[in-house]
Design a protein around this motif. Structure first.
Motif, mmCIF file in Angstrom:
data_model
loop_
_atom_site.group_PDB
_atom_site.id
_atom_site.type_symbol
_atom_site.label_atom_id
_atom_site.label_comp_id
_atom_site.label_asym_id
_atom_site.label_seq_id
_atom_site.Cartn_x
_atom_site.Cartn_y
_atom_site.Cartn_z
ATOM 1 N N TYR A 37 -77.633 -16.460 19.047
ATOM 2 C CA TYR A 37 -76.916 -17.175 17.991
ATOM 3 C C TYR A 37 -77.576 -16.936 16.634
ATOM 4 N N GLY A 38 -78.891 -16.886 16.617
ATOM 5 C CA GLY A 38 -79.604 -16.680 15.362
ATOM 6 C C GLY A 38 -79.307 -15.346 14.711
ATOM 7 N N THR A 39 -79.000 -14.342 15.510
ATOM 8 C CA THR A 39 -78.738 -13.022 14.942
ATOM 9 C C THR A 39 -77.482 -13.005 14.075
ATOM 10 N N GLY A 40 -76.609 -13.983 14.252
ATOM 11 C CA GLY A 40 -75.371 -14.006 13.478
ATOM 12 C C GLY A 40 -75.534 -14.496 12.056
ATOM 13 N N ALA A 41 -76.656 -15.115 11.737
ATOM 14 C CA ALA A 41 -76.827 -15.706 10.405
ATOM 15 C C ALA A 41 -76.787 -14.662 9.295
ATOM 16 N N ALA A 42 -77.382 -13.502 9.517
ATOM 17 C CA ALA A 42 -77.416 -12.467 8.478
ATOM 18 C C ALA A 42 -76.015 -11.975 8.149
ATOM 19 N N ARG A 43 -75.198 -11.791 9.176
ATOM 20 C CA ARG A 43 -73.819 -11.342 8.940
ATOM 21 C C ARG A 43 -73.013 -12.425 8.228
ATOM 22 N N LEU A 44 -73.236 -13.682 8.586
ATOM 23 C CA LEU A 44 -72.546 -14.775 7.890
ATOM 24 C C LEU A 44 -72.924 -14.808 6.419
ATOM 25 N N ALA A 45 -74.190 -14.544 6.134
ATOM 26 C CA ALA A 45 -74.629 -14.526 4.733
ATOM 27 C C ALA A 45 -73.935 -13.409 3.967
ATOM 28 N N GLU A 46 -73.732 -12.267 4.618
ATOM 29 C CA GLU A 46 -73.010 -11.168 3.974
ATOM 30 C C GLU A 46 -71.572 -11.564 3.663
ATOM 31 N N LEU A 47 -70.952 -12.261 4.609
ATOM 32 C CA LEU A 47 -69.538 -12.589 4.476
ATOM 33 C C LEU A 47 -69.284 -13.809 3.605
ATOM 34 N N HIS A 48 -70.212 -14.777 3.641
ATOM 35 C CA HIS A 48 -69.936 -16.074 3.010
ATOM 36 C C HIS A 48 -71.000 -16.519 2.010
ATOM 37 N N GLY A 49 -71.951 -15.674 1.728
ATOM 38 C CA GLY A 49 -72.911 -15.976 0.681
ATOM 39 C C GLY A 49 -73.730 -17.223 0.948
ATOM 40 N N ASN A 50 -73.775 -18.112 -0.041
ATOM 41 C CA ASN A 50 -74.662 -19.271 0.005
ATOM 42 C C ASN A 50 -74.337 -20.269 1.101
ATOM 43 N N ARG A 51 -73.141 -20.180 1.661
ATOM 44 C CA ARG A 51 -72.793 -21.133 2.719
ATOM 45 C C ARG A 51 -73.676 -20.966 3.951
ATOM 46 N N ALA A 52 -74.304 -19.817 4.097
ATOM 47 C CA ALA A 52 -75.181 -19.571 5.243
ATOM 48 C C ALA A 52 -76.647 -19.838 4.907
ATOM 49 N N ALA A 53 -76.917 -20.420 3.750
ATOM 50 C CA ALA A 53 -78.303 -20.656 3.333
ATOM 51 C C ALA A 53 -78.999 -21.648 4.259
ATOM 52 N N PRO A 54 -80.286 -21.425 4.554
ATOM 53 C CA PRO A 54 -81.021 -22.335 5.436
ATOM 54 C C PRO A 54 -81.364 -23.663 4.776
ATOM 55 N N VAL A 55 -81.451 -23.666 3.442
ATOM 56 C CA VAL A 55 -81.784 -24.885 2.693
ATOM 57 C C VAL A 55 -80.871 -24.963 1.480
ATOM 58 N N VAL A 56 -80.224 -26.103 1.303
ATOM 59 C CA VAL A 56 -79.408 -26.360 0.119
ATOM 60 C C VAL A 56 -79.861 -27.690 -0.466
ATOM 61 N N MET A 57 -80.370 -27.655 -1.697
ATOM 62 C CA MET A 57 -80.967 -28.848 -2.272
ATOM 63 C C MET A 57 -80.910 -28.771 -3.790
ATOM 64 N N SER A 58 -80.824 -29.923 -4.438
ATOM 65 C CA SER A 58 -80.911 -29.923 -5.892
ATOM 66 C C SER A 58 -82.344 -29.598 -6.309
ATOM 67 N N ILE A 59 -82.495 -29.040 -7.510
ATOM 68 C CA ILE A 59 -83.834 -28.681 -7.981
ATOM 69 C C ILE A 59 -84.743 -29.897 -8.073
ATOM 70 N N PRO A 60 -84.286 -31.024 -8.659
ATOM 71 C CA PRO A 60 -85.174 -32.198 -8.707
ATOM 72 C C PRO A 60 -85.608 -32.663 -7.318
ATOM 73 N N MET A 61 -84.675 -32.665 -6.357
ATOM 74 C CA MET A 61 -85.031 -33.107 -5.011
ATOM 75 C C MET A 61 -85.973 -32.111 -4.347
ATOM 76 N N ALA A 62 -85.768 -30.825 -4.592
ATOM 77 C CA ALA A 62 -86.660 -29.814 -4.019
ATOM 78 C C ALA A 62 -88.077 -29.984 -4.551
ATOM 79 N N VAL A 63 -88.199 -30.258 -5.862
ATOM 80 C CA VAL A 63 -89.527 -30.478 -6.443
ATOM 81 C C VAL A 63 -90.168 -31.723 -5.847
ATOM 82 N N ALA A 64 -89.374 -32.791 -5.694
ATOM 83 C CA ALA A 64 -89.899 -34.032 -5.119
ATOM 84 C C ALA A 64 -90.359 -33.820 -3.683
ATOM 85 N N VAL A 65 -89.558 -33.122 -2.895
ATOM 86 C CA VAL A 65 -89.923 -32.865 -1.501
ATOM 87 C C VAL A 65 -91.176 -32.000 -1.430
#
Length: 481
Positions: free
Chosen positions: A309-337
């Motif tokens: 299942y993990g091997t499919g992530a790279a192809r999804l990223a090619e097809l759908h861009g950021n929707r396949a990102a492992p982390v999605v977070m606002s910059i302020p929240m990322a800095v806080a975390v």
């Protein structure tokens, strides 16, 4: 022509809910039962109900569509994720054709056909070494001499169907008696193109015909399978808790369904859900309908499947861009975390300052909501907690090869990684058990062991896909302003 090259019919601009359709507000969104202010959905939002809207709503949060005003209100609540559909009618089972892609699983086909007797079925034999045999003349069998993959097999079966709806069922599943009745009602909403049931583990004795207790790997699969989208009904939307539904069991509106991308042998279900969503169609997940899956039972096959299942992530990223990102977070929240993960006084102070600013801005947006300061603090705290869990999951799952190198060369990071792995596993176990008390019993220690092995296997597959495709899109986090 592969399915991905076919055009997707866009959802109609007017998707009016029919008279008699009902929606139910999730009462967890109404603080203290007050329907005037609704806080929920994904992403979280605040809706203020006007007096006119309250007049259309029962005390328990039910709205029945009967005119244009109730139609607009019901649609708005559905699209916000604050309400769920309660259709009163829908298509009948005879309007559905079941398509079964199969390769080398005669026993599974026999078991499945016994469970769906009376419904039209098309079995697509995808290059089985021993051809699939079906003695029922009402079941159509299509055989391909070479294996083309489940996506192609499903597309071939769907093309042969003449009914308005097509149900895709893999050969290793067994649906409950009422699964179609539950799912078909959702199609009374003309904007719904795909509906899926909950996929649970097939009972051990039913699957294997003996009284032996299941092993650790099977118990983990029965409670935490990647095919199980959980106990809560939901709209299926990218970047939400239910971002897709598995193709092992789903029902589609045939004349608008875009088809599976035949170049994909893994993650084809994620891809098709995201393409249908992009075209404006709605997808529903209804866990009341259940389909049992004959899970893998030994550790090696369970982990091998997770890696696959993990091997499919790279192809999804090619097809759908950021929707396949492992982390999605606002910059302020990322800095806080990130500051909190330093486990220093300065880091903690910086995180508290950032979170206080986030809470203050949120408080202003909440306006006259009762107890707005408390609600803002609670929402900020939940966001920070989710951010920490997201970061911890990424360290243990998506980025574990990097984390391993850092742990080898840094005693400080090694301690952090161990603490993160234990804390994330414990929280994940508690959340699952609270959300679904019926989850098969697996204690926290054994669960954490399997959970971490699961992460290692998936992460290995993800990196394998990245290396093979020479594209790091599946590893790239998305940080938003």
């Amino acid at each position: 022509m592969t399915a991905v090259e076919q055009s997707i019919e866009a959802a109609p601009a007017q998707t009016c809910l029919p008279d008699g359709f009902q929606v139910q507000i999730d009462m967890r969104c109404a603080r203290h039962g007050d329907l005037r202010y609704l806080v929920g959905g994904s992403p979280t939002r605040l809706l203020r109900m006007s007096d006119a809207a309250l007049g259309m709503t029962s005390d328990d949060g039910r709205i029945a569509v009967c005119d244009n005003a109730t139609r607009r209100l019901a649609r708005s609540l559905l699209d916000s994720g604050i309400a769920n559909p309660r259709p009163m009618f829908g298509p009948q089972a005879h309007e559905v054709t079941i398509v079964v892609p199969v390769r080398d699983n005669q026993a599974g086909v026999d078991r499945l056909l016994a469970a769906v007797s009376g419904t039209p079925v098309i079995v697509v034999d995808d290059g089985s070494r021993t051809p699939i045999v079906v003695n029922d003349p009402a079941v159509k069998v299509i055989r391909s001499e070479r294996n083309r993959g489940p996506s192609a097999a499903r597309n071939v079966g769907a093309a042969m169907a003449t009914t308005e709806f097509v149900a895709f069922l893999d050969s290793d599943v067994v649906p409950s008696a009422d699964w179609l009745t539950v799912l078909l009602g959702h199609f009374s909403d003309p904007s719904v193109a795909v509906v899926a049931p909950r996929i649970v583990g097939l009972n051990w004795s039913q699957a294997h015909g003996n009284d032996s207790g299941p092993g650790l790997a099977e118990r983990y699969e029965n409670g935490w399978s990647s095919l199980d989208m959980g106990p809560d009904e939901a709209a299926v939307v990218p970047s939400t808790p239910v971002a897709y539904v598995p193709s092992a069991a789903m029902v589609v509106r045939r004349n608008v369904f875009c088809g599976f991308d035949e170049s994909l042998r893994v993650a084809e279900d994620v891809d098709v859900c995201w393409r249908m969503h992009e075209a404006g169609w709605r997808i529903r997940y209804d866990p009341v309908a259940r389909v049992s899956h004959d899970h893998r039972t030994d550790l090696r096959s369970v982990l091998s499947r997770r890696r696959y299942y993990g091997t499919g992530a790279a192809r999804l990223a090619e097809l759908h861009g950021n929707r396949a990102a492992p982390v999605v977070m606002s910059i302020p929240m990322a800095v806080a975390v990130g500051a909190l993960l330093t486990r220093t006084k300065i880091g903690t102070a910086l995180a508290m300052i950032i979170l206080a600013q986030v809470a203050f801005r949120l408080r202003r947006r909440l306006g006259d909501l009762p107890q707005a300061p408390l609600v803002a603090a609670q929402m900020t705290g939940r966001a920070a907690g989710f951010g920490l869990l997201q970061a911890a999951g990424a360290i243990c799952r998506h980025y574990w090869p990097v984390a391993l190198i850092l742990a080898i060369i840094s005693a400080r990071f090694r301690k952090l990684a161990i603490e993160v792995a234990i804390a994330e596993g414990a929280v994940s176990w508690v959340r699952q058990v609270i959300a679904d008390p019926a989850t098969p019993t697996l204690g926290p220690v054994k669960y954490m062991l399997m959970h971490r092995l699961d992460d290692l296997a998936y992460g290995a597959g993800l990196w394998q896909g990245v290396v093979e495709r020479r594209d790091v899109g599946a590893l790239r986090p998305v940080l938003r302003p």
